[in-house]
Design a protein around this motif. Structure first.
Motif, PDB file in Angstrom:
ATOM      1  N   THR A 236       0.846  -1.202   0.000  1.00 31.87           N
ATOM      2  CA  THR A 236       0.000   0.000   0.000  1.00 31.87           C
ATOM      3  C   THR A 236       0.879   1.249   0.000  1.00 31.87           C
ATOM      4  O   THR A 236       0.603   2.215  -0.733  1.00 31.87           O
ATOM      5  CB  THR A 236      -0.940   0.004   1.217  1.00 31.87           C
ATOM      6  OG1 THR A 236      -1.774  -1.164   1.163  1.00 31.87           O
ATOM      7  CG2 THR A 236      -1.819   1.242   1.226  1.00 31.87           C
TER       8      THR A 236
ATOM      9  N   LEU B  64      -1.036   9.001  -6.206  1.00 33.34           N
ATOM     10  CA  LEU B  64      -2.343   8.832  -5.578  1.00 33.34           C
ATOM     11  C   LEU B  64      -3.361   8.476  -6.659  1.00 33.34           C
ATOM     12  O   LEU B  64      -4.130   9.308  -7.123  1.00 33.34           O
ATOM     13  CB  LEU B  64      -2.750  10.129  -4.850  1.00 33.34           C
ATOM     14  CG  LEU B  64      -1.861  10.558  -3.685  1.00 33.34           C
ATOM     15  CD1 LEU B  64      -2.333  11.884  -3.110  1.00 33.34           C
ATOM     16  CD2 LEU B  64      -1.842   9.495  -2.592  1.00 33.34           C
ATOM     17  N   GLU B  65      -3.365   7.217  -7.062  1.00 35.17           N
ATOM     18  CA  GLU B  65      -4.281   6.740  -8.092  1.00 35.17           C
ATOM     19  C   GLU B  65      -4.883   5.411  -7.670  1.00 35.17           C
ATOM     20  O   GLU B  65      -4.202   4.557  -7.111  1.00 35.17           O
ATOM     21  CB  GLU B  65      -3.553   6.556  -9.433  1.00 35.17           C
ATOM     22  CG  GLU B  65      -3.110   7.845 -10.090  1.00 35.17           C
ATOM     23  CD  GLU B  65      -2.536   7.602 -11.477  1.00 35.17           C
ATOM     24  OE1 GLU B  65      -2.919   6.598 -12.112  1.00 35.17           O
ATOM     25  OE2 GLU B  65      -1.704   8.401 -11.927  1.00 35.17           O
ATOM     26  N   TRP B  66      -6.188   5.235  -7.980  1.00 32.82           N
ATOM     27  CA  TRP B  66      -6.861   3.999  -7.628  1.00 32.82           C
ATOM     28  C   TRP B  66      -6.252   2.798  -8.341  1.00 32.82           C
ATOM     29  O   TRP B  66      -6.229   1.695  -7.810  1.00 32.82           O
ATOM     30  CB  TRP B  66      -8.357   4.102  -7.930  1.00 32.82           C
ATOM     31  CG  TRP B  66      -9.109   4.826  -6.857  1.00 32.82           C
ATOM     32  CD1 TRP B  66      -9.701   6.045  -6.939  1.00 32.82           C
ATOM     33  CD2 TRP B  66      -9.308   4.363  -5.503  1.00 32.82           C
ATOM     34  NE1 TRP B  66     -10.265   6.388  -5.726  1.00 32.82           N
ATOM     35  CE2 TRP B  66     -10.048   5.374  -4.828  1.00 32.82           C
ATOM     36  CE3 TRP B  66      -8.950   3.217  -4.801  1.00 32.82           C
ATOM     37  CZ2 TRP B  66     -10.424   5.249  -3.501  1.00 32.82           C
ATOM     38  CZ3 TRP B  66      -9.326   3.098  -3.472  1.00 32.82           C
ATOM     39  CH2 TRP B  66     -10.055   4.107  -2.838  1.00 32.82           C
ATOM     40  N   LYS B  67      -5.795   3.011  -9.591  1.00 32.03           N
ATOM     41  CA  LYS B  67      -5.254   1.870 -10.334  1.00 32.03           C
ATOM     42  C   LYS B  67      -3.981   1.337  -9.675  1.00 32.03           C
ATOM     43  O   LYS B  67      -3.697   0.141  -9.738  1.00 32.03           O
ATOM     44  CB  LYS B  67      -5.011   2.227 -11.798  1.00 32.03           C
ATOM     45  CG  LYS B  67      -3.845   3.153 -12.085  1.00 32.03           C
ATOM     46  CD  LYS B  67      -3.658   3.300 -13.593  1.00 32.03           C
ATOM     47  CE  LYS B  67      -2.403   4.112 -13.930  1.00 32.03           C
ATOM     48  NZ  LYS B  67      -2.205   4.224 -15.399  1.00 32.03           N
TER      49      LYS B  67
ATOM     50  N   LEU C  70      -3.418   1.508  -6.354  1.00 37.04           N
ATOM     51  CA  LEU C  70      -3.877   0.783  -5.164  1.00 37.04           C
ATOM     52  C   LEU C  70      -4.434  -0.587  -5.552  1.00 37.04           C
ATOM     53  O   LEU C  70      -4.208  -1.573  -4.844  1.00 37.04           O
ATOM     54  CB  LEU C  70      -4.935   1.608  -4.428  1.00 37.04           C
ATOM     55  CG  LEU C  70      -4.407   2.809  -3.639  1.00 37.04           C
ATOM     56  CD1 LEU C  70      -5.553   3.670  -3.139  1.00 37.04           C
ATOM     57  CD2 LEU C  70      -3.537   2.357  -2.464  1.00 37.04           C
ATOM     58  N   SER C  71      -5.136  -0.638  -6.687  1.00 41.36           N
ATOM     59  CA  SER C  71      -5.651  -1.937  -7.144  1.00 41.36           C
ATOM     60  C   SER C  71      -4.495  -2.875  -7.475  1.00 41.36           C
ATOM     61  O   SER C  71      -4.561  -4.076  -7.195  1.00 41.36           O
ATOM     62  CB  SER C  71      -6.560  -1.754  -8.361  1.00 41.36           C
ATOM     63  OG  SER C  71      -5.827  -1.312  -9.490  1.00 41.36           O
TER      64      SER C  71
ATOM     65  N   TRP D  72      -3.026  -4.117  -4.054  1.00 33.53           N
ATOM     66  CA  TRP D  72      -3.862  -5.082  -3.336  1.00 33.53           C
ATOM     67  C   TRP D  72      -4.005  -6.389  -4.116  1.00 33.53           C
ATOM     68  O   TRP D  72      -4.119  -7.454  -3.513  1.00 33.53           O
ATOM     69  CB  TRP D  72      -5.215  -4.450  -3.018  1.00 33.53           C
ATOM     70  CG  TRP D  72      -5.065  -3.293  -2.056  1.00 33.53           C
ATOM     71  CD1 TRP D  72      -4.061  -3.116  -1.147  1.00 33.53           C
ATOM     72  CD2 TRP D  72      -5.909  -2.148  -1.938  1.00 33.53           C
ATOM     73  NE1 TRP D  72      -4.233  -1.934  -0.450  1.00 33.53           N
ATOM     74  CE2 TRP D  72      -5.354  -1.310  -0.911  1.00 33.53           C
ATOM     75  CE3 TRP D  72      -7.080  -1.723  -2.566  1.00 33.53           C
ATOM     76  CZ2 TRP D  72      -5.946  -0.116  -0.537  1.00 33.53           C
ATOM     77  CZ3 TRP D  72      -7.667  -0.523  -2.185  1.00 33.53           C
ATOM     78  CH2 TRP D  72      -7.107   0.269  -1.182  1.00 33.53           C
TER      79      TRP D  72
ATOM     80  N   GLY E  19      -5.190  -0.121 -16.337  1.00 33.60           N
ATOM     81  CA  GLY E  19      -6.083   0.228 -15.240  1.00 33.60           C
ATOM     82  C   GLY E  19      -7.068  -0.890 -14.931  1.00 33.60           C
ATOM     83  O   GLY E  19      -7.214  -1.844 -15.694  1.00 33.60           O
ATOM     84  N   PRO E  20      -7.827  -0.753 -13.796  1.00 34.91           N
ATOM     85  CA  PRO E  20      -8.787  -1.799 -13.403  1.00 34.91           C
ATOM     86  C   PRO E  20      -9.887  -2.027 -14.433  1.00 34.91           C
ATOM     87  O   PRO E  20     -10.292  -3.160 -14.671  1.00 34.91           O
ATOM     88  CB  PRO E  20      -9.371  -1.257 -12.083  1.00 34.91           C
ATOM     89  CG  PRO E  20      -8.348  -0.295 -11.579  1.00 34.91           C
ATOM     90  CD  PRO E  20      -7.711   0.309 -12.789  1.00 34.91           C
ATOM     91  N   SER E  21     -10.402  -0.937 -15.042  1.00 35.63           N
ATOM     92  CA  SER E  21     -11.461  -1.096 -16.044  1.00 35.63           C
ATOM     93  C   SER E  21     -10.937  -1.836 -17.269  1.00 35.63           C
ATOM     94  O   SER E  21     -11.632  -2.687 -17.841  1.00 35.63           O
ATOM     95  CB  SER E  21     -12.018   0.271 -16.445  1.00 35.63           C
ATOM     96  OG  SER E  21     -10.987   1.085 -16.997  1.00 35.63           O
TER      97      SER E  21
END
Length: 530
Positions: free
Chosen positions: A409, A417-420, A422-423, A426, A482-484
């Motif tokens: 993390t 600071l991006e969600w991708k 963090l994904s 994790w 990215g996650p998408s």
């Protein structure tokens, strides 16, 4: 056992045949895709190495490095001549070299960041004072982390701060922010500030490092040279040695400032005093030559295969499952070669000036079948930093299942600071859990026969294939699509058309893992994978 050894020899021949066929097919598809779609791809520029070929410079980081290579190499040459000349002429040691390199590095930073250098110096000064005042306190590590995490996050959220927030009279300084965003580079400075804090803190305590025991085990130290571990562990513990000039020099040392590799404060300070003796002049020259060959390989690759441009343009979404796999696999190989070139360039610059750092990419990306090994050999200096300053202080292997989540993390937040991201972090932790359990179980399993060894090898090959698949998905999600994009990537392989391709990909990774076992056998002379 002789019978099993003969089978392994035949197996190796079959694996090599499959590997040649696999790469021949992948290269043929790659060439066709690049030829058929180049008019629709973004980020292609005229090439220089091969006439009438476009060059894939769609990756911003690679494009900036490649475009600035001439001016960067000029700075490399000038700074190296000045630093080595002054060291030889005036017999400079740590204090003198620190002042010299600090002066050169501040000129470098002023060109890069303009007036924003004041932000770097202000935060660095506050960190130095915090370390000097509180280093002997038990709660010091908490204060050090809190201070550095606060600025790591604030720098990103406020995008390096506008001078206008300090008053309209300072607003004009926003016109002199240099050529490179300071808060991006500051991520590496944060790592160095934490390293200085911990090394100084531990220097005030009793050292548990047994030098004599280490020398008996280290072949490099036995030969009369000084290894990186000794430089790092012996340290510079006294208040008089840890002066402000040396500290600032460490933070902004020009060869390693932009991208690393990361080096601990102790290792840096000791080599500033006495230059590294691990690598001879011939070794360093050979290292630079190897970098040049790698650069030419990258130019060839980007002029024939436009993997990254397919991702940047979004055109990969229109491809068939097998083409999507080849583009994804190609992008990851491009990323590996890109980072290898970036990190080895700056490491070469540092070596020429007497400072040895850890090699960031000691292994090829295609010669790794476990998550643990992958992260030990991808940005290896960062991995060592994380183990030394984060993983071990958190409890090390005693709390490894929890610590992995905390460490990854932090790695994601440190990058951006991006969600991708963090994904990515994790997903990596999720994939780490079964590997750690399987590793513990396999270590307890004793091989008693050739059949048992064969069975263990097959299970490890299957496990390696799963790991490589997971690694590919996690890194594509975090750094590429990215996650998408990952959901589309996965769904394309779970379709009726994609399932046979997925089976072929998994089988290819299984065969590739077995090839890695054979490479290990040749290197170590044993009959089973580590």
């Amino acid at each position: 056992m002789d019978r099993y050894a003969k089978w392994k020899q035949r197996e190796l021949l079959l694996i090599l045949f499959y590997a040649v066929a696999f790469y021949a097919y992948a290269l043929r598809i790659s060439l066709r895709l690049s030829h058929d779609h180049y008019l629709k791809l973004r980020g292609l520029a005229p090439g220089w190495l091969i006439p009438n070929r476009r060059n894939d410079v769609s990756d911003a980081q690679w494009r900036n490095f490649r475009g600035n290579l001439p001016i960067l190499s000029f700075v490399f040459a000038v700074f190296t001549v000045i630093a080595n000349g002054f060291r030889s002429l005036f017999k400079l040691k740590a204090k003198g070299m620190a002042i010299l390199w600090l002066s050169l590095s501040l000129v470098y930073l002023t060109y890069l960041h303009g007036a924003c250098v004041v932000y770097i110096l202000s935060i660095a000064t506050a960190n130095f004072l915090l370390v000097k005042v509180f280093a002997r306190r038990n709660y010091f590590p908490f204060m050090l982390w809190a201070f550095n995490l606060f600025f790591l996050l604030c720098n990103r959220i406020y995008e390096g701060y506008s001078f206008s927030i300090f008053g309209r009279q300072f607003e004009f300084l926003d016109n002199f922010r240099g050529t490179f965003r300071w808060h991006i580079c500051f991520n590496f400075v944060v790592l160095r500030m934490i390293s200085f804090g911990y090394d100084y803190h531990w220097g005030q305590l009793d050292s548990h490092f047994d030098l004599e025991k280490h020398v008996t085990r280290c072949s490099l130290c036995k030969s009369g040279k000084t290894c990186y571990v000794v430089r790092q562990e012996k340290g510079v513990a006294s208040d008089s040695s840890c002066n402000f000039a040396l500290y600032l020099c460490y933070l902004v040392y020009a060869p390693l400032y932009l991208a690393g590799p990361i080096i601990s404060f102790n290792a840096f300070a000791s080599q500033l005093d006495v230059p590294q003796n691990t690598h001879s002049v011939k070794d360093v020259a050979r290292y630079g030559l190897r970098w040049l060959f790698s650069f030419l390989l990258m130019e060839l690759m980007t002029q024939f295969f436009y993997y990254n441009a397919f991702v940047i343009s979004g055109l990969w979404r229109e491809l068939s499952p097998v083409e999507i796999f080849i583009v994804g696999y190609g992008v990851l190989n491009f990323m590996w070669l890109k980072f290898l070139l970036l990190w080895r360039y700056f490491r070469f610059w540092s070596l020429v000036n007497g400072i040895e750092t850890v090699e960031n990419m000691p292994n090829c990306i295609n010669n790794c079948y476990s998550l643990e090994t992958f992260w030990k050999t991808w940005h290896a200096s960062f991995n060592r930093w994380l183990i030394r300053y984060m993983y071990i202080p958190l409890g090390g292997s005693r709390r490894k299942f929890l610590n992995v989540w905390v460490v990854f993390t932090f790695v994601a937040v440190w990058h951006d600071l991006e969600w991708k991201l963090l994904s990515w972090a994790w997903l990596t932790c999720l994939f780490f859990m079964p590997e750690m359990l399987l590793k513990s179980a396999s270590n307890a399993f004793k091989v008693q026969s050739a059949f048992g060894e064969f069975l263990l090898r097959e299970l490890k090959a299957l496990s390696g294939a799963v790991t490589i698949t997971c690694l590919m998905m996690a890194n594509l999600a975090g750094y590429v699509i990215g996650p998408s994009g990952l959901s589309l990537f996965v769904s394309s392989f779970l379709s009726r058309e994609g399932l046979p391709i997925l089976g072929g990909v998994f089988f290819s990774f299984y065969v590739g893992t077995k090839l890695m076992f054979h490479i290990q056998d040749l290197r170590s002379g044993v009959h089973s994978p580590r």
